[in-house]
Structure formats: structure tokens, C-alpha cells
Motif scaffolding. Sequence first.
Motif, mmCIF file in Angstrom:
data_model
loop_
_atom_site.group_PDB
_atom_site.id
_atom_site.type_symbol
_atom_site.label_atom_id
_atom_site.label_comp_id
_atom_site.label_asym_id
_atom_site.label_seq_id
_atom_site.Cartn_x
_atom_site.Cartn_y
_atom_site.Cartn_z
ATOM 1 N N ILE A 39 17.475 -6.544 9.917
ATOM 2 C CA ILE A 39 16.166 -6.192 10.472
ATOM 3 C C ILE A 39 15.580 -4.997 9.736
ATOM 4 C CG2 ILE A 39 14.951 -5.365 12.526
ATOM 5 C CD1 ILE A 39 16.892 -6.927 14.223
ATOM 6 N N PHE A 40 16.403 -3.986 9.506
ATOM 7 C CA PHE A 40 15.925 -2.807 8.785
ATOM 8 C C PHE A 40 15.473 -3.169 7.374
ATOM 9 C CE2 PHE A 40 18.999 -0.633 11.780
ATOM 10 C CZ PHE A 40 18.012 -0.067 12.561
ATOM 11 N N LEU A 41 16.196 -4.068 6.719
ATOM 12 C CA LEU A 41 15.816 -4.486 5.370
ATOM 13 C C LEU A 41 14.480 -5.224 5.382
ATOM 14 C CD1 LEU A 41 19.274 -5.668 3.976
ATOM 15 C CD2 LEU A 41 17.908 -3.735 3.135
ATOM 16 N N ILE A 42 14.242 -6.025 6.423
ATOM 17 C CA ILE A 42 12.956 -6.724 6.548
ATOM 18 C C ILE A 42 11.825 -5.724 6.730
ATOM 19 C CG2 ILE A 42 11.594 -8.241 8.035
ATOM 20 C CD1 ILE A 42 14.204 -9.753 8.628
ATOM 21 N N VAL A 43 12.039 -4.737 7.597
ATOM 22 C CA VAL A 43 11.028 -3.707 7.840
ATOM 23 C C VAL A 43 10.734 -2.939 6.558
ATOM 24 C CG1 VAL A 43 10.517 -1.570 9.066
ATOM 25 C CG2 VAL A 43 11.606 -3.475 10.280
ATOM 26 N N PHE A 44 11.787 -2.567 5.817
ATOM 27 C CA PHE A 44 11.585 -1.864 4.543
ATOM 28 C C PHE A 44 10.814 -2.745 3.563
ATOM 29 C CE2 PHE A 44 15.796 0.571 5.317
ATOM 30 C CZ PHE A 44 15.141 1.409 6.206
ATOM 31 N N GLY A 45 11.110 -4.044 3.577
ATOM 32 C CA GLY A 45 10.429 -4.965 2.679
ATOM 33 C C GLY A 45 8.942 -5.049 2.971
ATOM 34 N N PHE A 46 8.583 -5.126 4.261
ATOM 35 C CA PHE A 46 7.182 -5.207 4.654
ATOM 36 C C PHE A 46 6.430 -3.905 4.387
ATOM 37 C CE2 PHE A 46 8.240 -8.624 8.058
ATOM 38 C CZ PHE A 46 8.194 -9.600 7.084
ATOM 39 N N THR A 47 7.091 -2.760 4.646
ATOM 40 C CA THR A 47 6.406 -1.466 4.603
ATOM 41 C C THR A 47 6.499 -0.764 3.247
ATOM 42 O OG1 THR A 47 8.389 -0.395 5.514
ATOM 43 C CG2 THR A 47 6.695 -1.091 7.068
ATOM 44 N N ILE A 48 7.708 -0.595 2.750
ATOM 45 C CA ILE A 48 7.914 0.173 1.521
ATOM 46 C C ILE A 48 7.668 -0.673 0.273
ATOM 47 C CG2 ILE A 48 9.579 1.510 0.162
ATOM 48 C CD1 ILE A 48 10.954 2.253 2.789
ATOM 49 N N PHE A 49 8.231 -1.883 0.253
ATOM 50 C CA PHE A 49 8.133 -2.721 -0.939
ATOM 51 C C PHE A 49 6.941 -3.671 -0.915
ATOM 52 C CE2 PHE A 49 12.699 -1.723 -0.439
ATOM 53 C CZ PHE A 49 12.880 -1.012 -1.616
ATOM 54 N N LYS A 50 6.135 -3.594 0.162
ATOM 55 C CA LYS A 50 4.891 -4.356 0.273
ATOM 56 C C LYS A 50 5.110 -5.872 0.115
ATOM 57 C CE LYS A 50 2.767 -0.428 0.634
ATOM 58 N NZ LYS A 50 2.302 0.034 1.962
ATOM 59 N N ASN A 51 6.238 -6.347 0.616
ATOM 60 C CA ASN A 51 6.472 -7.792 0.596
ATOM 61 C C ASN A 51 5.504 -8.481 1.555
ATOM 62 O OD1 ASN A 51 8.615 -7.396 -1.148
ATOM 63 N ND2 ASN A 51 10.153 -7.405 0.462
ATOM 64 N N PRO A 52 5.065 -9.686 1.228
ATOM 65 C CA PRO A 52 4.141 -10.395 2.129
ATOM 66 C C PRO A 52 4.815 -10.710 3.460
ATOM 67 C CG PRO A 52 4.961 -11.864 0.407
ATOM 68 C CD PRO A 52 5.393 -10.491 0.028
ATOM 69 N N PHE A 53 4.014 -10.683 4.509
ATOM 70 C CA PHE A 53 4.545 -10.990 5.840
ATOM 71 C C PHE A 53 4.877 -12.473 5.926
ATOM 72 C CE2 PHE A 53 4.040 -12.392 10.225
ATOM 73 C CZ PHE A 53 4.875 -11.486 10.888
#
Length: 287
Positions: free
Chosen positions: A107-121
Motif C-alpha cells: 500500500i505504501f509503495l502504491i501511495v509513493f507511486g501515485f504521489t512521488i513518482f507521479k504514476n497514473p492512477f
Amino acid sequence: MISIINSWWFNLIGYLVCVVVFSQYYKLAVRNAKRDGAATILLQLIAGVSILLLAPFLSFQLPSDPKIYLLLIAASVFYALNDRMQTTARKNLQVSLYVILDRLSAIFLIVFGFTIFKNPFVIEKAIGAGLILLGNFVVLYKRGKFELNKYVILSVLATLTFAIAVSIDIGISKNFNLPFYIMLTLVIPATMISIAEKISPREIISQYSEKDKKHYLITGFSWGLLIFFLLRAYQFGQVTVVASLAATSVLINVLVAYVFLKEQDHKLKKIIAAVITILGVYLTVLK
């Protein structure tokens, strides 16, 4: 023979065996620890030194870019926090509970992906994260309330620091001889813990009692190997397939702990929570 060793499924099986052995014996190794920090360092050193036995079988290489070493040091700070906190958490929580809580790192990795790495939702990832949370809620809900204690909180913090560490050093391992890289991610954090907690070599050695010597050795050896096999499984296989099948270790650990460690309370609830968590992990790795 070489083609089998370099296959993703061979390395995945190796990972599943090692992670189950690691989880079960970690509990046995640290249950009598006089000082948790010293026990953590001992396990890290055994794991770090033993994995070097595989170094000659892979080509040796080191990165020339100094930024990679800086990232490794930064990641090691969070690996040290994770390793240190997980010892105390594993010591005081059932294996069947800890392995489910441990999947919160996804879950934390998903959150980091969405917020820090700007991965698409991606809606599947959000649903997967929700299922992992649901699995944790199921296993923690007892007698009409959520049973939270400092060790549960500590395990959650451990998964957070692990997620941060992984986010920092993504892709670093390919620049090193793999066993040598694994050794660094264990020995550097061990050194950091030793300095931060002022733990002497004598205190570390004192944990290696005749009663628990076997447990420390088995846990240490399996720790280095599980990292090795998992990274190689990702190198040779599809991330979606490997991550999904690797998540089955949660259910396997719950079942093994039921037999091996006699963790027989709330067994049906733990199995349901494990299955929900595995499904959640599967959805989080979908593209």
C-alpha cells in the motif's frame, strides 16, 4: 541445468521455501533475545556473510556512478530501521499475524507511486490496496474491537520504512554482483544499528547461545537466500506473475505456523485474511 536455475519459477520456488523458513525461525531465534538490537545485527551479519558464498557464481561488477552509492547509503538507513523494528515486532507477535501486516508495504509503495513518482492512477491498484487493508482489519478485529498494540504499530512502521527503502534503491541491484549487493544491504544497516544503539561485538556474540544457535543460523541463511531468489525471479519473470505468486507466502506461512508453532487461535479468520491480502497484492501489481 543452467536454464532451470535461471528460470523465474525455480527462483520463485526457492523464494517461497526460504521466506517460510525465515518467518518461522525468526520467531524462534529472537524469542529469548536479551537485546533486540544485538539479535538483529547477528542475524544481518549471518545473512550478509553467508550469501557471499554465491558471489563467485555470478559475474562481479561494481557501479562507477557515485550517486548509486549515495542512494545505497540512503536506502540502508531505512533498511536499518525496518530490520531493527521487525525484530521486536516479530518477537512479540504471532508469525501468522506479522506476515499479513507485512503486506501493508504494498500500500505504501502504491501511495509513493501515485504521489512521488507521479504514476497514473489505476483503479485496480486502489482496489488492491483496499483489499490488503481489509485483510489486516479482518485479522486485527477480535471480540468486537480492533486489537492494536505497540507491536502492531511497530510492524506497520517497519513496513513503511521498508517501502521507503525500496523506493530509493529501485534498480540499484543490477549494477552490482547480486550476492555482494545483498550483503551490503544487510551489513551496512547492521553497522548503523550497532553505532546508533552502541552495541558492542561482545553483546552481539552473546546472543549466539547454544540453545538458539541453530535458529540464528537457519534464519540468517534463509534471509540472504530469500532476497537472492526473489530478485532473480523478478529478473527472469514478469513482475505481475512473480509478485502475485510470491504473495502466496502469506497463506503458506499462516498454515505452517498453525502446525509448526502451534498458532491455532482464530485460524479460519487468519486464512480468510491471508486470502484477501493475496488477492489485494495481485490487483496492486496489475498494469
